[in-house]
Design a protein around this motif. Structure first.
Motif, short mmCIF file in Angstrom:
data_model
loop_
_atom_site.label_atom_id
_atom_site.label_comp_id
_atom_site.label_asym_id
_atom_site.label_seq_id
_atom_site.Cartn_x
_atom_site.Cartn_y
_atom_site.Cartn_z
N MET A 102 0.88 -1.14 -0.20
CA MET A 102 -0.03 0.12 0.09
C MET A 102 0.88 1.18 -0.15
N ASN A 103 1.98 1.24 0.59
CA ASN A 103 2.87 2.65 0.49
C ASN A 103 3.89 2.29 -0.66
N THR A 104 3.76 1.68 -1.67
CA THR A 104 4.41 1.61 -2.78
C THR A 104 4.69 2.86 -3.57
N LYS A 105 5.86 3.49 -4.01
CA LYS A 105 5.82 4.54 -4.67
C LYS A 105 5.49 4.19 -6.08
N PHE A 106 4.85 5.14 -6.66
CA PHE A 106 4.31 5.21 -7.86
C PHE A 106 4.53 6.33 -8.85
N ASP A 107 5.40 6.01 -9.93
CA ASP A 107 5.63 7.56 -10.60
C ASP A 107 4.25 7.96 -11.45
N LEU A 108 3.70 9.10 -11.07
CA LEU A 108 2.41 9.30 -11.50
C LEU A 108 2.75 9.84 -13.05
N LYS A 109 3.92 10.24 -13.39
CA LYS A 109 4.01 10.69 -14.81
C LYS A 109 3.85 9.64 -15.70
N THR A 110 4.07 8.42 -15.38
CA THR A 110 3.73 7.22 -16.36
C THR A 110 2.24 7.10 -16.22
N LEU A 111 1.32 7.58 -15.63
CA LEU A 111 -0.06 7.22 -15.57
C LEU A 111 -0.59 7.56 -17.02
N GLY A 112 -1.19 6.91 -17.58
CA GLY A 112 -1.88 7.15 -18.89
C GLY A 112 -1.08 6.89 -19.97
N GLN A 113 -0.01 6.45 -19.98
CA GLN A 113 0.96 6.23 -20.93
C GLN A 113 0.41 5.08 -21.47
N GLY A 114 0.27 4.97 -22.68
CA GLY A 114 0.07 3.77 -23.70
C GLY A 114 -1.56 3.81 -23.73
N ILE A 115 -2.27 4.66 -23.18
CA ILE A 115 -3.93 4.88 -23.34
C ILE A 115 -4.07 5.89 -24.44
N VAL A 116 -5.13 5.58 -25.32
CA VAL A 116 -5.56 6.52 -26.15
C VAL A 116 -7.15 6.63 -25.85
N TYR A 117 -7.73 7.81 -25.85
CA TYR A 117 -9.15 7.70 -25.80
C TYR A 117 -9.60 8.25 -26.98
N VAL A 118 -10.95 7.46 -27.35
CA VAL A 118 -11.50 7.31 -28.85
C VAL A 118 -12.88 8.08 -28.34
N LYS A 119 -13.16 9.30 -29.20
CA LYS A 119 -14.23 9.99 -28.91
C LYS A 119 -15.05 10.39 -30.15
N PRO A 120 -16.44 9.99 -30.28
CA PRO A 120 -17.29 10.64 -31.41
C PRO A 120 -17.43 11.93 -31.63
N ILE A 121 -17.22 12.44 -32.73
CA ILE A 121 -17.26 13.80 -33.20
C ILE A 121 -18.41 13.97 -34.28
N LEU A 122 -19.13 15.05 -33.77
CA LEU A 122 -20.06 15.23 -35.20
C LEU A 122 -19.40 16.14 -36.32
N ALA A 123 -19.61 15.70 -37.39
CA ALA A 123 -18.94 16.14 -38.74
C ALA A 123 -19.36 18.21 -38.62
N ARG A 124 -20.67 17.90 -38.32
CA ARG A 124 -20.93 19.55 -38.17
C ARG A 124 -20.28 20.18 -37.43
N ASP A 125 -19.54 19.80 -36.38
CA ASP A 125 -18.81 20.63 -35.34
C ASP A 125 -17.25 20.71 -35.66
N LEU A 126 -16.91 20.09 -36.89
CA LEU A 126 -15.58 20.42 -37.45
C LEU A 126 -15.14 21.56 -38.00
N PRO A 127 -13.96 21.97 -38.18
CA PRO A 127 -14.03 23.38 -39.03
C PRO A 127 -14.36 23.09 -40.59
N ALA A 128 -14.53 24.11 -40.95
CA ALA A 128 -15.27 24.07 -42.50
C ALA A 128 -14.30 23.34 -43.45
N ASP A 129 -12.91 23.66 -43.25
CA ASP A 129 -11.93 23.00 -43.99
C ASP A 129 -11.93 21.42 -44.07
N VAL A 130 -11.96 21.16 -42.55
CA VAL A 130 -12.14 19.53 -42.48
C VAL A 130 -13.46 18.96 -42.82
#
Length: 74
Positions: free
Chosen positions: A1-29
């Motif tokens: 329980m008292n093991t040190k953990f490097d918080l800087k490595t938290l989230g490394q290797g993870i990517v988040y996939v998010k739905p996006i509506l085309a109408r919310d994108l910039p015109a050129d996209v």
């Protein structure tokens, strides 16, 4: 329980996939997406967008091909 953990490595290797509506994108996209109404953005743990793809399956495949663990964000 008292093991040190490097918080800087938290989230490394993870990517988040998010739905996006085309109408919310910039015109050129929007011009490039054709008739798609929804796309999927892939973001790293810092919130930086890494990719914008046509569907969820492709977003997850792209992440795994690059040794990342995809997580759906809604």
């Amino acid at each position: 329980m008292n093991t040190k953990f490097d918080l800087k490595t938290l989230g490394q290797g993870i990517v988040y996939v998010k739905p996006i509506l085309a109408r919310d994108l910039p015109a050129d996209v929007r011009e490039q997406v054709g008739d798609l109404e929804e796309l999927y953005a892939v973001h790293n743990a810092d919130g930086e967008q890494l990719a914008l793809v046509a569907d969820r399956k492709l977003a997850f495949h792209l992440a795994r091909e690059n040794d990342m663990q995809p997580v759906r964000l809604h």
